[in-house]
Design an enzyme around this catalytic site. Structure first.
Site, PDB file in Angstrom:
ATOM      1  N   GLU A  33       0.843  -1.201   0.000  1.00 25.43           N
ATOM      2  CA  GLU A  33       0.000   0.000   0.000  1.00 25.43           C
ATOM      3  C   GLU A  33       0.873   1.243   0.000  1.00 25.43           C
ATOM      4  O   GLU A  33       1.731   1.402   0.856  1.00 25.43           O
ATOM      5  CB  GLU A  33      -0.925   0.015   1.214  1.00 25.43           C
ATOM      6  CG  GLU A  33      -1.797   1.255   1.344  1.00 25.43           C
ATOM      7  CD  GLU A  33      -2.632   1.527   0.084  1.00 25.43           C
ATOM      8  OE1 GLU A  33      -2.418   2.592  -0.546  1.00 25.43           O
ATOM      9  OE2 GLU A  33      -3.454   0.677  -0.283  1.00 25.43           O
ATOM     10  N   LEU A  38      -3.927   2.582   5.557  1.00 27.12           N
ATOM     11  CA  LEU A  38      -4.543   1.451   4.883  1.00 27.12           C
ATOM     12  C   LEU A  38      -6.015   1.741   4.592  1.00 27.12           C
ATOM     13  O   LEU A  38      -6.572   2.718   5.072  1.00 27.12           O
ATOM     14  CB  LEU A  38      -4.414   0.198   5.758  1.00 27.12           C
ATOM     15  CG  LEU A  38      -2.979  -0.268   6.055  1.00 27.12           C
ATOM     16  CD1 LEU A  38      -2.985  -1.347   7.139  1.00 27.12           C
ATOM     17  CD2 LEU A  38      -2.317  -0.805   4.786  1.00 27.12           C
ATOM     18  N   THR A  41      -9.264   3.572  -1.382  1.00 25.30           N
ATOM     19  CA  THR A  41     -10.176   4.674  -1.675  1.00 25.30           C
ATOM     20  C   THR A  41     -11.363   4.673  -0.732  1.00 25.30           C
ATOM     21  O   THR A  41     -11.768   5.708  -0.211  1.00 25.30           O
ATOM     22  CB  THR A  41     -10.678   4.570  -3.136  1.00 25.30           C
ATOM     23  OG1 THR A  41      -9.563   4.760  -4.023  1.00 25.30           O
ATOM     24  CG2 THR A  41     -11.741   5.611  -3.431  1.00 25.30           C
ATOM     25  N   CYS A  42     -11.933   3.496  -0.493  1.00 25.87           N
ATOM     26  CA  CYS A  42     -13.163   3.386   0.292  1.00 25.87           C
ATOM     27  C   CYS A  42     -13.040   4.036   1.664  1.00 25.87           C
ATOM     28  O   CYS A  42     -13.843   4.893   2.034  1.00 25.87           O
ATOM     29  CB  CYS A  42     -13.547   1.914   0.452  1.00 25.87           C
ATOM     30  SG  CYS A  42     -15.054   1.660   1.411  1.00 25.87           S
ATOM     31  N   GLY A 177     -23.152  14.032 -13.804  1.00 24.37           N
ATOM     32  CA  GLY A 177     -23.389  12.601 -13.619  1.00 24.37           C
ATOM     33  C   GLY A 177     -24.453  12.358 -12.565  1.00 24.37           C
ATOM     34  O   GLY A 177     -24.301  12.783 -11.421  1.00 24.37           O
ATOM     35  N   GLY A 179     -25.379   9.515 -11.186  1.00 24.57           N
ATOM     36  CA  GLY A 179     -25.219   8.205 -10.568  1.00 24.57           C
ATOM     37  C   GLY A 179     -25.090   8.306  -9.062  1.00 24.57           C
ATOM     38  O   GLY A 179     -25.341   9.351  -8.457  1.00 24.57           O
ATOM     39  N   GLU A 200     -27.129  15.140 -16.352  1.00 23.01           N
ATOM     40  CA  GLU A 200     -27.021  13.718 -16.666  1.00 23.01           C
ATOM     41  C   GLU A 200     -27.242  13.483 -18.154  1.00 23.01           C
ATOM     42  O   GLU A 200     -28.182  14.008 -18.743  1.00 23.01           O
ATOM     43  CB  GLU A 200     -28.043  12.925 -15.839  1.00 23.01           C
ATOM     44  CG  GLU A 200     -28.265  11.486 -16.274  1.00 23.01           C
ATOM     45  CD  GLU A 200     -26.999  10.634 -16.247  1.00 23.01           C
ATOM     46  OE1 GLU A 200     -26.785   9.890 -17.223  1.00 23.01           O
ATOM     47  OE2 GLU A 200     -26.217  10.740 -15.281  1.00 23.01           O
ATOM     48  N   ALA A 318     -17.528  -2.090  -3.014  1.00 21.84           N
ATOM     49  CA  ALA A 318     -16.589  -2.566  -1.996  1.00 21.84           C
ATOM     50  C   ALA A 318     -16.918  -3.982  -1.552  1.00 21.84           C
ATOM     51  O   ALA A 318     -16.028  -4.826  -1.375  1.00 21.84           O
ATOM     52  CB  ALA A 318     -16.603  -1.614  -0.795  1.00 21.84           C
ATOM     53  N   HIS A 442     -42.699  -5.792  15.509  1.00 14.70           N
ATOM     54  CA  HIS A 442     -43.495  -4.566  15.346  1.00 14.70           C
ATOM     55  C   HIS A 442     -43.186  -3.614  16.499  1.00 14.70           C
ATOM     56  O   HIS A 442     -43.124  -4.051  17.641  1.00 14.70           O
ATOM     57  CB  HIS A 442     -44.986  -4.903  15.342  1.00 14.70           C
ATOM     58  CG  HIS A 442     -45.874  -3.684  15.333  1.00 14.70           C
ATOM     59  ND1 HIS A 442     -46.090  -2.939  14.196  1.00 14.70           N
ATOM     60  CD2 HIS A 442     -46.565  -3.076  16.342  1.00 14.70           C
ATOM     61  CE1 HIS A 442     -46.902  -1.924  14.490  1.00 14.70           C
ATOM     62  NE2 HIS A 442     -47.196  -1.991  15.778  1.00 14.70           N
TER      63      HIS A 442
END
Length: 463
Positions: A33, A38, A41-42, A177, A179, A200, A318, A442
């Protein structure tokens, strides 16, 4: 020269999960890495920090719009610097958590950017390490706007990375975009008071999503203040140090228009990140879309080299990468794992959330599959009404003859958690009736899922 059973390149969700699973199975493992922390990107500039800002901005929305209704008198004020500090703290907790897990499982962190000079060897800096198996889990990077003139500086014209650390809250933002990434970050800034316009190319947002859900989603986001320009192709983004102008053409009549903004967020998808690995020289076969070609066991065209996650075919998610990471580790250890690509959920973490798994109605129609639909609105859910979260619905799709669940689409509160009930059901081949006959506590949001399953039969109770 250090020698390992497995070296993984990349410590994102696919890479670090793969490393941990390899270590659990008794393989001597290292992970390469180049970042200072560590998690890829996520954890550093993606999933985790964006969810922190989504959470913070939703709390602001609740304070501004719903607290008074519950008898809570507050006057919220945004401290942007502190919000970013909170976001950074969340990143730190998660990345340090992965580092702890590496130490716990005796995984070596090879710090630096890796390359593969030849099969069986990984170079990091000036050091070369040997490995019986090399797994590429180097993830993805933001893609630019196809065919458009644009220069990203991560200050005025930004990707999701820059959008997570703006110096101040912009007055106007253009999101290119419609998305997942663009809508999540766009909704963050809209709640913070930014005027957000989404451009978009397609005629609807979230391409590939169930169309009924997408239409409802757009209506809700429009009510929240986002503006949508659909069927528009961005031609150019011209930026100064403080402003940007987006020029676009409407596809229906080829007319050219423009919008000014303080910040332009380019969120037109992601592409595999394989730069610097030396794959061309190795002869690793690639696909036409720039992905690494693999077989059913994640093997590349070069013996001993595997690839998982965003660098190979499939959704760039991910959790998909995590499943592949565990699978390839188990294969190397001699086991026989299986990843069910038909049951990989997708979630959009706006408010309300959108969760989906399996087939959409459009896909079933195209495939000629006879199906039935069970729908239930959150307006009929007591918990949702009590929590000012009654917008949206659950849609369950089942085979018309066998009643087997083929897909589910949820727009509403906690949709990202609710969808997993259907994932488990689909994994075991359950019918809508199986879900309908399962007792649900419930009052919970999950009752809406049961009601949708009931609607596949004689009908929902509370509809």
């Amino acid at each position: 020269m250090a020698s390992y059973d497995v070296i993984i390149i990349g410590s994102g969700p696919g890479g670090y999960v793969c490393a941990i699973r390899c270590a659990q199975l008794g393989l001597k493992t290292a992970c390469v890495e180049g970042r200072e922390t560590l998690g890829g990107t996520c954890l550093n500039v993606g999933c985790i920090p964006s969810k922190a800002l989504l959470h913070a901005s939703h709390q602001l929305h609740e304070a501004e719009h719903n607290f008074a209704k519950m008898g809570l008198k507050v006057a919220p004020k945004v401290d942007w610097k502190q919000m970013l500090t909170y976001k950074d703290d969340v990143i730190g907790q998660n990345t340090k958590g992965v580092e702890f897990l590496f130490k716990k499982n005796k995984i070596d962190w090879l710090k630096g950017w890796g390359s593969i000079p030849e099969a069986g060897k990984v170079k990091v800096g000036d050091e070369v390490h040997e490995a019986k198996h090399i797994i590429i889990a180097s993830g993805s990077e933001a893609a630019s706007i196809p065919g458009a003139e644009v220069t990203i500086d991560e200050k005025v014209v930004v990707t999701s990375t820059g959008a997570l650390e703006l110096g101040k809250i912009p007055k106007r933002m253009v999101v290119v975009g419609g998305g997942v990434i663009g809508l999540e970050l766009g909704s963050v800034y809209a709640r913070l008071g930014t005027e957000v316009s989404v451009i978009e190319f397609m005629d609807g947002i979230t391409p590939g999503q169930d169309m009924e859900v997408a239409r409802q989603f757009q209506k809700i986001l429009t009510k929240q203040g986002l503006k949508f320009i659909l069927g528009a192709a961005v031609q150019k983004v011209a930026a100064t140090k403080t402003k940007a102008t987006v020029t676009y053409k409407m596809r229906k009549d080829d007319s050219e228009e423009s919008l000014e903004a303080d910040v332009v967020l380019v969120s037109t998808g992601r592409k595999p990140f394989t730069e610097g690995l030396g794959l061309d020289a190795l002869g690793v076969q690639m696909t036409d879309r720039g992905q690494i070609a693999t077989d059913g066991s994640y093997r590349t065209s070069v013996a001993g080299i595997y690839a998982i996650g965003d660098v190979i075919d499939g959704p760039m998610l991910a959790h998909k990468a995590e499943d592949e990471g565990m699978a390839v580790a188990e294969m190397i250890a001699g086991q026989h794992p299986h990843v069910n690509y038909d049951v990989i959920p997708g979630v959009i973490y706006t408010h309300p959330e959108v969760g989906s798994v399996g087939k959409t109605e459009e896909q079933l129609k195209a495939e000629g599959v006879e199906y039935k639909v069970g729908k239930f609105s959150f307006m009929g859910n007591g918990r949702a009404k009590a929590n000012f979260a009654a917008e949206g619905f659950v849609k369950l799709l089942a085979d018309a003859k066998t009643d087997r669940i083929l897909g589910a689409h949820v727009i509403g509160p906690m949709a990202g958690d609710l969808i997993h009930e259907v994932c488990v059901a689909m994994e075991f081949g359950a019918a809508a009736e199986d879900l309908a006959r399962t007792c649900h506590a419930h009052p919970t949001y999950s009752e809406a899922m049961r009601e949708a399953a009931l609607a596949c039969g004689d009908g929902a109770i509370h509809a």
